[in-house]
Design a protein around this motif. Sequence first.
Motif, PDB file in Angstrom:
ATOM      1  N   LYS A 318      26.060 -99.074  46.484  1.00 54.40           N
ATOM      2  CA  LYS A 318      25.665 -98.690  47.838  1.00 54.40           C
ATOM      3  C   LYS A 318      25.315 -97.202  47.880  1.00 54.40           C
ATOM      4  O   LYS A 318      26.111 -96.355  47.488  1.00 54.40           O
ATOM      5  N   PHE A 321      22.577 -93.021  53.072  1.00 51.17           N
ATOM      6  CA  PHE A 321      21.312 -92.749  53.748  1.00 51.17           C
ATOM      7  C   PHE A 321      21.579 -92.038  55.073  1.00 51.17           C
ATOM      8  O   PHE A 321      22.650 -92.212  55.669  1.00 51.17           O
ATOM      9  N   ASP A 323      21.415 -92.438  58.289  1.00 52.37           N
ATOM     10  CA  ASP A 323      21.191 -93.593  59.171  1.00 52.37           C
ATOM     11  C   ASP A 323      20.564 -93.224  60.510  1.00 52.37           C
ATOM     12  O   ASP A 323      19.628 -93.893  60.972  1.00 52.37           O
ATOM     13  N   LEU A 326      16.858 -92.350  60.028  1.00 54.63           N
ATOM     14  CA  LEU A 326      16.054 -93.517  59.651  1.00 54.63           C
ATOM     15  C   LEU A 326      15.902 -94.487  60.815  1.00 54.63           C
ATOM     16  O   LEU A 326      14.861 -95.126  60.966  1.00 54.63           O
ATOM     17  N   TYR A 346      18.025-103.157  60.662  1.00 53.72           N
ATOM     18  CA  TYR A 346      18.251-101.923  59.896  1.00 53.72           C
ATOM     19  C   TYR A 346      18.818-102.194  58.500  1.00 53.72           C
ATOM     20  O   TYR A 346      18.330-101.648  57.501  1.00 53.72           O
ATOM     21  N   ASP A 347      19.846-103.025  58.412  1.00 52.25           N
ATOM     22  CA  ASP A 347      20.475-103.281  57.107  1.00 52.25           C
ATOM     23  C   ASP A 347      19.477-103.857  56.110  1.00 52.25           C
ATOM     24  O   ASP A 347      19.465-103.488  54.929  1.00 52.25           O
ATOM     25  N   SER A 349      16.240-103.429  56.162  1.00 55.43           N
ATOM     26  CA  SER A 349      15.270-102.389  55.804  1.00 55.43           C
ATOM     27  C   SER A 349      15.868-101.421  54.781  1.00 55.43           C
ATOM     28  O   SER A 349      15.170-100.935  53.886  1.00 55.43           O
ATOM     29  N   ILE A 350      17.169-101.156  54.877  1.00 55.72           N
ATOM     30  CA  ILE A 350      17.844-100.286  53.904  1.00 55.72           C
ATOM     31  C   ILE A 350      17.897-100.959  52.534  1.00 55.72           C
ATOM     32  O   ILE A 350      17.715-100.311  51.493  1.00 55.72           O
ATOM     33  N   GLU A 351      18.107-102.261  52.533  1.00 53.69           N
ATOM     34  CA  GLU A 351      18.106-103.014  51.269  1.00 53.69           C
ATOM     35  C   GLU A 351      16.738-102.908  50.593  1.00 53.69           C
ATOM     36  O   GLU A 351      16.631-102.669  49.388  1.00 53.69           O
ATOM     37  N   THR A 354      16.215 -99.345  49.337  1.00 57.58           N
ATOM     38  CA  THR A 354      16.979 -99.095  48.100  1.00 57.58           C
ATOM     39  C   THR A 354      16.217 -99.618  46.890  1.00 57.58           C
ATOM     40  O   THR A 354      16.084 -98.920  45.874  1.00 57.58           O
TER      41      THR A 354
END
Length: 451
Positions: A318, A321, A323, A326, A346-347, A349-351, A354
């Motif tokens: 993990k 970021f 948050d 973003l 959001y989660d 999009s973070i995946e 990454t």
Amino acid sequence: MNVSLQNIDKVSALLTVKLEKADYQEKVDKSLKSFRQKAQIPGFRKGMVPMSLVKKMYGKSVVAEEVNKLLSESVYNYIQDNKINMLGEPLPNEDKQPEIDFDTMEEFEFLFDIALAPEFKAEVSADDKVAYYTIEVTDDMVENQVKAYTQRTGKYDKVDVYEDNDMLKGLLAELDEEGNTKEGGIQVEGAVMMPSYMKNDEQKAVFNGAKVNDVLVFNPSTAWDGNAAELASLLKIEKEAAEQMKSNFSFQVEEVTRFVAGELNQEIFDQVFGEGAVKSEEEFRAKIKENIAAQFVVDSDYKFLIDTRKVMMEKVGKLEFPDALLKRIMRLNNPDKDEKFVDDNYDKSIEELTWHLIKEQLVKANDIKVEQEDVTNMAKEATRAQFAQYGMMSIPDDILENYAKEMLKKKESVEGLVNRAVETKLAAALKPQVTLENKNVSLEEFNKMFE
């Protein structure tokens, strides 16, 4: 002019740009001079408008325009020159930004929030085990492809006795309740039917062994399970009328035709693979098997990258970021969406972000570059694959070139082709570096992995 960057934490920073009058005045004067030369104001000849009047009319807007141009250039150059690994775009600071007044101010200060990419190292090695699925090419696959080619060169022959999948042509006539031709009823000359497509087995059986001049009685509504579209097409009536049609019909057979597949000969070999490339049925089947296997490699590599992504995401762990920043960027990029949309997505999009950052490092580490030639070749391959779906394997280069050029005119097509080219090269580069866990699977087993 002064540009500076202050790190707030590991993943966010404050970019400050200070502009003095000397930084922008020369460009302002030049712009105002240009306005004066072009201005057409009643009472003054062109080019003779007093500069004081030009400044009064355009001064504020010109200063604002030149300051904004200089600001954009300064921010862009600073980020490029200092190799700032930024996510998204700089956002105007919402708390510390001083109010700007172009009427009274000559010196300006602009503050931007910068989202920084997290620092981490993405590397692959032989310790990384990734599954690689080789899809088995079966004899049935080859046979189906051979049949597809012979079907395309097949023809219809007239025969004496009907068999399943034959086509019938004849006179359709509506019958009354006593089984006689209905006066004023529906009649269709030259009606064409394929009883094998009927839904009802009993009605389908009526036509077994039918010969030319036989008169058969059947019920179209029962035969096609009341499908109004089918009945309307057969009986040449409106769909609404077809929904009410329950009558029996007689069918006088005038012609029985049967599809006969084309011969597997040199003509087909040349049509599919080019003149002289294949000279026997054995070579033809081997070439088909080779092509199917090559198409499956693309699918296998795609799955390999998906599995490599899982391995690398677990390996990197993990990441941290910014948050809040973003989420602001996400809201700005989706002005028609509400706060819930950001929270819900959001989660995910973070995946994706990454993986994007991991892939970026892997591409750089393996010195993967995509040239125009790569994109053009990818467009040709996409075109070749489209033609292959229709059994056309040997496509002249000039046709591939023309189709590729049309594809490359569309921006979205180019972006997709570039991504495909990158992923193709990345898969080829990573496979030798990791430990592949090779597995042979059927096409059905492979497809289930994506369900």
